[in-house]
Each structure stands twice: as structure tokens, then as C-alpha cells.
Design a protein around this motif. Structure first.
Motif, PDB file in Angstrom:
ATOM      1  N   ASN A  46      25.353  31.322  43.896  1.00  0.00           N
ATOM      2  CA  ASN A  46      26.685  31.163  43.318  1.00  0.00           C
ATOM      3  C   ASN A  46      26.548  31.117  41.801  1.00  0.00           C
ATOM      4  O   ASN A  46      25.800  30.299  41.273  1.00  0.00           O
ATOM      5  CB  ASN A  46      27.353  29.885  43.824  1.00  0.00           C
ATOM      6  N   TYR A  93      43.733  36.903  40.608  1.00  0.00           N
ATOM      7  CA  TYR A  93      43.706  36.063  41.809  1.00  0.00           C
ATOM      8  C   TYR A  93      43.568  36.895  43.074  1.00  0.00           C
ATOM      9  O   TYR A  93      42.778  36.564  43.977  1.00  0.00           O
ATOM     10  CB  TYR A  93      44.981  35.210  41.877  1.00  0.00           C
ATOM     11  N   ALA A 136      40.095  38.324  43.348  1.00  0.00           N
ATOM     12  CA  ALA A 136      39.175  37.226  43.659  1.00  0.00           C
ATOM     13  C   ALA A 136      39.288  36.836  45.132  1.00  0.00           C
ATOM     14  O   ALA A 136      38.279  36.594  45.811  1.00  0.00           O
ATOM     15  CB  ALA A 136      39.469  36.025  42.770  1.00  0.00           C
ATOM     16  N   ARG A 137      40.512  36.795  45.629  1.00  0.00           N
ATOM     17  CA  ARG A 137      40.746  36.440  47.035  1.00  0.00           C
ATOM     18  C   ARG A 137      40.120  37.465  47.973  1.00  0.00           C
ATOM     19  O   ARG A 137      39.481  37.108  48.975  1.00  0.00           O
ATOM     20  CB  ARG A 137      42.260  36.342  47.280  1.00  0.00           C
ATOM     21  N   GLU A 145      36.380  37.023  47.956  1.00  0.00           N
ATOM     22  CA  GLU A 145      35.970  35.844  48.723  1.00  0.00           C
ATOM     23  C   GLU A 145      35.957  36.163  50.223  1.00  0.00           C
ATOM     24  O   GLU A 145      35.036  35.778  50.955  1.00  0.00           O
ATOM     25  CB  GLU A 145      36.921  34.685  48.441  1.00  0.00           C
ATOM     26  N   THR A 201      29.822  39.458  42.837  1.00  0.00           N
ATOM     27  CA  THR A 201      30.722  39.614  41.701  1.00  0.00           C
ATOM     28  C   THR A 201      29.994  40.283  40.530  1.00  0.00           C
ATOM     29  O   THR A 201      28.796  40.538  40.592  1.00  0.00           O
ATOM     30  CB  THR A 201      31.244  38.244  41.227  1.00  0.00           C
ATOM     31  N   PRO A 242      30.864  33.990  44.136  1.00  0.00           N
ATOM     32  CA  PRO A 242      31.729  33.212  43.242  1.00  0.00           C
ATOM     33  C   PRO A 242      31.572  31.712  43.431  1.00  0.00           C
ATOM     34  O   PRO A 242      31.327  31.240  44.541  1.00  0.00           O
ATOM     35  CB  PRO A 242      33.134  33.669  43.634  1.00  0.00           C
ATOM     36  N   LYS A 284      33.325  27.855  43.180  1.00  0.00           N
ATOM     37  CA  LYS A 284      34.660  27.297  43.382  1.00  0.00           C
ATOM     38  C   LYS A 284      35.405  27.192  42.057  1.00  0.00           C
ATOM     39  O   LYS A 284      36.630  27.348  41.993  1.00  0.00           O
ATOM     40  CB  LYS A 284      34.563  25.916  44.040  1.00  0.00           C
ATOM     41  N   GLN A 324      36.921  30.576  41.215  1.00  0.00           N
ATOM     42  CA  GLN A 324      38.058  30.856  42.088  1.00  0.00           C
ATOM     43  C   GLN A 324      39.272  30.023  41.683  1.00  0.00           C
ATOM     44  O   GLN A 324      40.409  30.495  41.730  1.00  0.00           O
ATOM     45  CB  GLN A 324      37.674  30.586  43.535  1.00  0.00           C
ATOM     46  N   LYS A 379      43.024  31.391  40.437  1.00  0.00           N
ATOM     47  CA  LYS A 379      44.301  30.956  41.017  1.00  0.00           C
ATOM     48  C   LYS A 379      45.202  30.347  39.952  1.00  0.00           C
ATOM     49  O   LYS A 379      46.421  30.595  39.916  1.00  0.00           O
ATOM     50  CB  LYS A 379      44.059  29.946  42.137  1.00  0.00           C
ATOM     51  N   GLY A 414      37.792  34.572  35.592  1.00  0.00           N
ATOM     52  CA  GLY A 414      38.193  34.808  36.974  1.00  0.00           C
ATOM     53  C   GLY A 414      37.728  36.145  37.504  1.00  0.00           C
ATOM     54  O   GLY A 414      37.170  36.233  38.600  1.00  0.00           O
ATOM     55  N   SER A 444      34.562  35.932  39.842  1.00  0.00           N
ATOM     56  CA  SER A 444      35.154  35.888  41.185  1.00  0.00           C
ATOM     57  C   SER A 444      35.260  37.257  41.826  1.00  0.00           C
ATOM     58  O   SER A 444      35.463  37.359  43.021  1.00  0.00           O
ATOM     59  CB  SER A 444      36.548  35.248  41.144  1.00  0.00           C
TER      60      SER A 444
END
Length: 360
Positions: A3, A176, A179-180, A183, A189, A195, A197, A200, A204, A244, A248
Motif C-alpha cells: 500500500n 473519486y 479511485a472506486r 479499489e 495505482t 491504494p 485508506k 481513498q 472521496k 487521489g 488511488s
């Protein structure tokens, strides 16, 4: 997979921080090259020179030619090498800043990034988007570290055309959702790992600030004034979106942007304007709920981002041309393959046409 989160060593934001540029540059070197286009040079040269003089810094201004291309990088690297500078300062828009990062990497010297607009999330990243001299996307170029310092003068941003700030919102809008998707797929990435937390959460938060403050910031910028909302949007467009996207992950929205650069009708658009439509297209591609798609379309309409092909200048829908866009978006190595399902050009074409209809 480890990570990983990466970011600039220092991020500075506020009204008139340009006047303190010398103090932030001084620890990195006493002889620097400043890359800026002709318009930006006229806008900031006096302030920068005064700031450098106060810190006994020798600054050499070199004009940026307008395109972050390999020939331009080579030209400016040669200029910087001839001047034997200890650091490079990029002042201006995304392509100027990406070129400054490339020159810094070529010479292994520190890089200071000073955006005059908040139109992209490029300033904080350890990469450049390289284009051909004609303006078509060529490649992403990755570096071993992020810029040493990023300085955002929000008073300068407020005085720039509102369209540029709004374009930055379009770029940040994808953060976002990409990134979603990353995930969900578990893909790596641009930071070189999975990524965190923290990254992420920043992605968001970026979206939440756009929804709450985007329209208010646009109105402030229309009047060439700063405000709390504009300060928040500048941070969202630049820092939150920058960390981000890089830490992410990118997915379909930016790949579709890259495909759209093939359309001559879209060459007048800014990066974030094409990314905004790419975001709507990604949501269609992943069959997101209509409530979410409508929220994004409504936001784009409120701030003035394109929501359909007609808005972007494509007045005649040519499926063959759009299929070429889709094929480019699905090229080997493109970020669209970070989506949590297999993506084909035919699926992308369908999503583009559906997004166009929904956004119309």
C-alpha cells in the motif's frame, strides 16, 4: 502488493503566496530556471524577480512553447543545462508544469511547481502527460519523486478565466469514481502499489467538496474574487485530486479523455472538460445507478462542463470515428483496464453514445 501513498514534499496555498516564492525556492538552489509561456511571464516576472532578489537567487526565464512534447522537453533541458541551474521552477498551466517536471527529471534537480490556474490535478504528481507536437496524447512519463514544492496563489487563480477553474473541477470530478473502480478491481495505482485508506479518503473528500462548493466557487471566480468556497475548490482541484488520482488510481474516465484527443472537434477543449464527459461515460460503462449519473450531469450543467458530444463540438455523430476513440481508450496499457471487468471498444462506444443521450 504494498500500500503506497506519494505526495509533494511541501504544498503551500493562499492569496498572494507568489510574493514568497523566493523563500520556498532558496533551500533548493541559488540559480534556477523559470519555465513559463509568454502570457504568464508578463503576468509574474516582476513579482518573481523581486522575490528572488530578496533571497539572492539568480533566476533565468525561459519561454515555454505551449506543448508538453518530447522536442520541447529536449529544447528546454538543453537551455537549463547551459545555464547550469540548480533547480527548475514551472509557472503556469498543466502542460508548462509537466514540462518543468520532465526537465527536472532529465537533469536530476529539484522542481518547484507554481500553477497560475487550478485547471488540472497535474501539479502535485510524479508524472507528466506527454503529447505529440500536434497535441495528441502520446504517453504518461513517470518520475522517481513528486515535486519538491507546490505553490498555489489563490488570488492569481481567482483572476484567471472561470473556465479554467471549472475545467479543474471536471478533472477532479473523476477522482473519486476512478479511485472506486480501482479499489474494486484491486489493480495497482500510479504510485506503484495498492491504494492506502488515506488516499481513498482524499479522493472521496474531493468529490464531496465539488458537490458542496463548486457552484459557489465558480460565482466567486466570475467576479475575480477569492472566497472560502474558492479556496476549498482550489485545494480539491489540485491537492486532493492530485493525491487521489495518483495514489488511488485512474480508470476509464481518463482513458476516454485520451481517446477523445483523436477528434479534431475536441482539440479546443481543456483537459478537464473532456475528463468530465469521460466520467459520465465511465458511470454508464459500469452501469452506475441513474441517481448517481444524474447527480454528476446536474453538477456539470450547473458549473458549465460538457455533458454530451454536442457540447464538445461534435456536431455530427460518426460511429466510425467514435469507435476509433473507443479503440484508443482501450489501447494496451491504458488505465481503462483498471476497471473491475473486461472492457472492449464496443462497450466503450455504447457507453459514449448512451452518455451523450443522457447528457443531452
Amino acid at each position: 502488493m504494498d500500500n503506497i501513498i506519494i505526495c509533494p514534499s511541501k504544498y503551500v496555498q493562499g492569496p498572494n503566496v507568489m510574493d514568497n516564492l523566493g523563500a520556498y525556492v532558496k533551500p533548493l538552489g541559488s540559480s534556477v530556471i523559470v519555465l513559463a509561456d509568454d502570457f504568464v511571464t508578463q503576468l509574474v516576472e516582476k513579482r518573481v524577480s523581486v522575490s528572488f532578489s530578496e533571497q539572492n537567487i539568480e533566476g533565468y526565464f525561459a519561454l515555454f512553447g505551449g506543448e508538453c512534447s518530447q522536442p520541447e522537453i529536449e529544447r528546454l533541458t538543453a537551455v537549463a543545462k547551459d545555464q547550469r541551474v540548480e533547480a527548475v521552477v514551472g509557472i503556469g498551466g498543466g502542460k508548462t508544469l509537466d514540462t518543468a517536471k520532465a526537465v527536472g527529471a532529465e537533469l536530476s534537480i529539484p522542481v518547484v511547481i507554481v500553477p497560475t490556474i487550478a485547471s488540472t490535478d497535474a501539479p502535485t504528481s510524479a508524472l507528466s502527460v506527454i503529447y505529440t507536437p500536434e497535441g495528441e496524447f502520446s504517453e504518461y512519463r513517470f518520475y522517481t519523486k513528486n515535486p519538491d514544492v507546490v505553490i498555489m496563489d489563490t488570488q492569481i487563480v481567482a483572476q484567471a478565466p472561470t473556465r479554467l477553474l471549472v475545467s479543474g473541477m471536471g478533472d477532479a470530478l473523476s477522482t473519486y469514481f476512478e479511485a472506486r473502480a480501482n479499489e474494486r478491481s484491486g489493480k495497482g495505482t500510479m504510485a506503484g502499489g495498492a491504494p492506502t485508506k488515506a488516499a481513498q479518503a482524499l479522493a472521496k473528500l474531493c468529490f464531496q467538496i465539488l458537490m458542496s462548493d463548486g457552484l459557489k466557487a465558480k460565482i466567486a471566480c466570475d467576479n475575480n474574487l477569492s472566497s472560502r468556497a474558492l479556496e476549498n475548490i482550489v485545494e480539491a482541484n489540485t491537492y486532493l485530486s492530485g493525491i487521489g488520482f495518483e495514489s488511488s488510481g485512474l480508470a476509464a474516465a481518463h482513458a476516454i479523455h485520451n481517446g477523445l484527443t483523436l477528434l479534431e472537434e475536441c482539440h479546443h477543449l481543456y483537459h478537464g472538460e473532456k475528463v468530465a464527459f469521460g466520467t459520465i461515460t465511465q458511470l454508464v460503462l459500469e452501469n452506475a445507478p441513474m441517481e448517481e449519473i444524474n447527480e454528476v450531469i446536474e453538477f456539470c450543467c450547473n458549473v458549465g462542463l460538457p455533458t454530451n458530444l454536442t457540447d464538445m463540438g461534435v456536431l455530427h455523430i460518426d460511429k466510425d470515428k467514435l469507435l476509433n476513440v473507443a479503440k484508443a481508450a482501450c489501447a494496451e496499457g491504458e488505465t481503462i483496464h483498471n476497471m473491475p471487468f473486461k472492457v472492449t471498444p464496443e462497450l466503450v462506444l455504447s457507453a459514449i453514445l448512451t452518455a451523450h443521450e443522457l447528457g443531452s
